[in-house]
Scaffold this motif. Structure first.
Motif, PDB file in Angstrom:
ATOM      1  N   VAL A 155      -4.489   0.033  -5.117  1.00  0.00           N
ATOM      2  CA  VAL A 155      -3.499  -0.735  -5.876  1.00  0.00           C
ATOM      3  C   VAL A 155      -2.882   0.156  -6.952  1.00  0.00           C
ATOM      4  O   VAL A 155      -1.660   0.190  -7.126  1.00  0.00           O
ATOM      5  CB  VAL A 155      -4.122  -2.010  -6.490  1.00  0.00           C
ATOM      6  CG1 VAL A 155      -3.153  -2.678  -7.461  1.00  0.00           C
ATOM      7  CG2 VAL A 155      -4.545  -2.990  -5.401  1.00  0.00           C
ATOM      8  N   GLY A 156      -3.713   0.895  -7.656  1.00  0.00           N
ATOM      9  CA  GLY A 156      -3.219   1.793  -8.692  1.00  0.00           C
ATOM     10  C   GLY A 156      -2.303   2.868  -8.133  1.00  0.00           C
ATOM     11  O   GLY A 156      -1.236   3.153  -8.695  1.00  0.00           O
ATOM     12  N   GLU A 157      -2.700   3.476  -7.029  1.00  0.00           N
ATOM     13  CA  GLU A 157      -1.876   4.516  -6.399  1.00  0.00           C
ATOM     14  C   GLU A 157      -0.518   3.965  -5.993  1.00  0.00           C
ATOM     15  O   GLU A 157       0.515   4.600  -6.239  1.00  0.00           O
ATOM     16  CB  GLU A 157      -2.576   5.074  -5.156  1.00  0.00           C
ATOM     17  CG  GLU A 157      -3.770   5.951  -5.449  1.00  0.00           C
ATOM     18  CD  GLU A 157      -4.528   6.339  -4.185  1.00  0.00           C
ATOM     19  OE1 GLU A 157      -4.041   6.070  -3.055  1.00  0.00           O
ATOM     20  OE2 GLU A 157      -5.624   6.908  -4.320  1.00  0.00           O
ATOM     21  N   GLU A 158      -0.525   2.791  -5.386  1.00  0.00           N
ATOM     22  CA  GLU A 158       0.733   2.205  -4.923  1.00  0.00           C
ATOM     23  C   GLU A 158       1.632   1.808  -6.093  1.00  0.00           C
ATOM     24  O   GLU A 158       2.852   1.951  -6.019  1.00  0.00           O
ATOM     25  CB  GLU A 158       0.479   1.019  -3.997  1.00  0.00           C
ATOM     26  CG  GLU A 158      -0.252   1.372  -2.709  1.00  0.00           C
ATOM     27  CD  GLU A 158       0.436   2.411  -1.837  1.00  0.00           C
ATOM     28  OE1 GLU A 158       1.661   2.605  -1.964  1.00  0.00           O
ATOM     29  OE2 GLU A 158      -0.248   3.036  -1.010  1.00  0.00           O
ATOM     30  N   LEU A 218       2.369  -4.686  -2.613  1.00  0.00           N
ATOM     31  CA  LEU A 218       2.055  -6.095  -2.363  1.00  0.00           C
ATOM     32  C   LEU A 218       0.906  -6.242  -1.373  1.00  0.00           C
ATOM     33  O   LEU A 218       0.003  -7.055  -1.572  1.00  0.00           O
ATOM     34  CB  LEU A 218       3.293  -6.840  -1.869  1.00  0.00           C
ATOM     35  CG  LEU A 218       4.355  -7.095  -2.927  1.00  0.00           C
ATOM     36  CD1 LEU A 218       5.637  -7.605  -2.277  1.00  0.00           C
ATOM     37  CD2 LEU A 218       3.850  -8.089  -3.965  1.00  0.00           C
ATOM     38  N   TYR A 219       0.936  -5.450  -0.303  1.00  0.00           N
ATOM     39  CA  TYR A 219      -0.157  -5.497   0.674  1.00  0.00           C
ATOM     40  C   TYR A 219      -1.500  -5.197   0.009  1.00  0.00           C
ATOM     41  O   TYR A 219      -2.464  -5.949   0.155  1.00  0.00           O
ATOM     42  CB  TYR A 219       0.107  -4.504   1.819  1.00  0.00           C
ATOM     43  CG  TYR A 219      -1.134  -4.217   2.617  1.00  0.00           C
ATOM     44  CD1 TYR A 219      -1.621  -5.129   3.534  1.00  0.00           C
ATOM     45  CD2 TYR A 219      -1.850  -3.038   2.422  1.00  0.00           C
ATOM     46  CE1 TYR A 219      -2.789  -4.885   4.245  1.00  0.00           C
ATOM     47  CE2 TYR A 219      -3.007  -2.779   3.122  1.00  0.00           C
ATOM     48  CZ  TYR A 219      -3.475  -3.705   4.034  1.00  0.00           C
ATOM     49  OH  TYR A 219      -4.637  -3.452   4.716  1.00  0.00           O
ATOM     50  N   HIS A 220      -1.567  -4.116  -0.733  1.00  0.00           N
ATOM     51  CA  HIS A 220      -2.834  -3.732  -1.361  1.00  0.00           C
ATOM     52  C   HIS A 220      -3.255  -4.733  -2.433  1.00  0.00           C
ATOM     53  O   HIS A 220      -4.449  -5.013  -2.591  1.00  0.00           O
ATOM     54  CB  HIS A 220      -2.755  -2.301  -1.907  1.00  0.00           C
ATOM     55  CG  HIS A 220      -2.779  -1.279  -0.816  1.00  0.00           C
ATOM     56  ND1 HIS A 220      -1.626  -0.794  -0.247  1.00  0.00           N
ATOM     57  CD2 HIS A 220      -3.805  -0.675  -0.174  1.00  0.00           C
ATOM     58  CE1 HIS A 220      -1.956   0.067   0.710  1.00  0.00           C
ATOM     59  NE2 HIS A 220      -3.272   0.159   0.766  1.00  0.00           N
ATOM     60  N   LEU A 221      -2.300  -5.284  -3.161  1.00  0.00           N
ATOM     61  CA  LEU A 221      -2.620  -6.325  -4.135  1.00  0.00           C
ATOM     62  C   LEU A 221      -3.202  -7.550  -3.425  1.00  0.00           C
ATOM     63  O   LEU A 221      -4.190  -8.127  -3.895  1.00  0.00           O
ATOM     64  CB  LEU A 221      -1.374  -6.715  -4.934  1.00  0.00           C
ATOM     65  CG  LEU A 221      -1.569  -7.843  -5.949  1.00  0.00           C
ATOM     66  CD1 LEU A 221      -2.623  -7.487  -6.991  1.00  0.00           C
ATOM     67  CD2 LEU A 221      -0.241  -8.176  -6.615  1.00  0.00           C
ATOM     68  N   VAL A 238       6.712   3.137  -9.224  1.00  0.00           N
ATOM     69  CA  VAL A 238       7.367   3.627 -10.445  1.00  0.00           C
ATOM     70  C   VAL A 238       8.078   4.952 -10.179  1.00  0.00           C
ATOM     71  O   VAL A 238       9.229   5.153 -10.600  1.00  0.00           O
ATOM     72  CB  VAL A 238       6.335   3.766 -11.589  1.00  0.00           C
ATOM     73  CG1 VAL A 238       6.933   4.452 -12.800  1.00  0.00           C
ATOM     74  CG2 VAL A 238       5.777   2.397 -11.960  1.00  0.00           C
ATOM     75  N   ILE A 239       7.429   5.842  -9.471  1.00  0.00           N
ATOM     76  CA  ILE A 239       8.045   7.136  -9.152  1.00  0.00           C
ATOM     77  C   ILE A 239       9.273   6.933  -8.276  1.00  0.00           C
ATOM     78  O   ILE A 239      10.335   7.514  -8.534  1.00  0.00           O
ATOM     79  CB  ILE A 239       7.030   8.081  -8.475  1.00  0.00           C
ATOM     80  CG1 ILE A 239       5.955   8.497  -9.479  1.00  0.00           C
ATOM     81  CG2 ILE A 239       7.737   9.303  -7.879  1.00  0.00           C
ATOM     82  CD1 ILE A 239       4.765   9.197  -8.862  1.00  0.00           C
ATOM     83  N   ALA A 240       9.144   6.088  -7.264  1.00  0.00           N
ATOM     84  CA  ALA A 240      10.275   5.829  -6.370  1.00  0.00           C
ATOM     85  C   ALA A 240      11.454   5.254  -7.145  1.00  0.00           C
ATOM     86  O   ALA A 240      12.606   5.636  -6.917  1.00  0.00           O
ATOM     87  CB  ALA A 240       9.855   4.876  -5.247  1.00  0.00           C
ATOM     88  N   ALA A 241      11.173   4.355  -8.076  1.00  0.00           N
ATOM     89  CA  ALA A 241      12.248   3.742  -8.868  1.00  0.00           C
ATOM     90  C   ALA A 241      12.972   4.776  -9.711  1.00  0.00           C
ATOM     91  O   ALA A 241      14.186   4.671  -9.925  1.00  0.00           O
ATOM     92  CB  ALA A 241      11.672   2.635  -9.757  1.00  0.00           C
TER      93      ALA A 241
END
Length: 90
Positions: free
Chosen positions: A37-40, A64-67, A45-48
């Motif tokens: 979840v943290g990695e995603e 969302l999947y990992h959450l 944020v990086i992608a944004a």
């Protein structure tokens, strides 16, 4: 699709399937799931900031999947999260 995804993850927890990535995460327990979840979240944020709209969409789907895997692992329903959002709105 979000409810369907949550349902699929819930089913994987109840009925493990050989080779399932979801089951691999669930078997790793909270530490593994929380790490993902943290990695995603960081990847969103990086992608944004630098990777553009399409990458934000892709990374948001991963987040969302990992959450949802984390919520299922902790036995927190989508209804509970929706109720919290509703309570905050009111």
């Amino acid at each position: 699709m979000l409810r369907k995804l949550y349902s699929i993850i819930t089913d994987r927890k109840a009925n493990p399937k050989d080779g399932s990535y979801t089951n691999k995460l669930l078997e790793g327990g909270y530490p593994k799931i929380a790490q993902k979840v943290g990695e995603e979240a960081v990847e969103v944020v990086i992608a944004a900031g630098v990777e553009g709209r399409r990458r934000v969409i892709e990374e948001s789907a991963d987040l969302l999947y990992h959450l949802f895997v984390l919520l299922v692992d902790l036995e927190i329903s989508l209804e509970e999260v929706e109720k919290e959002l509703g309570d905050r709105h009111n």
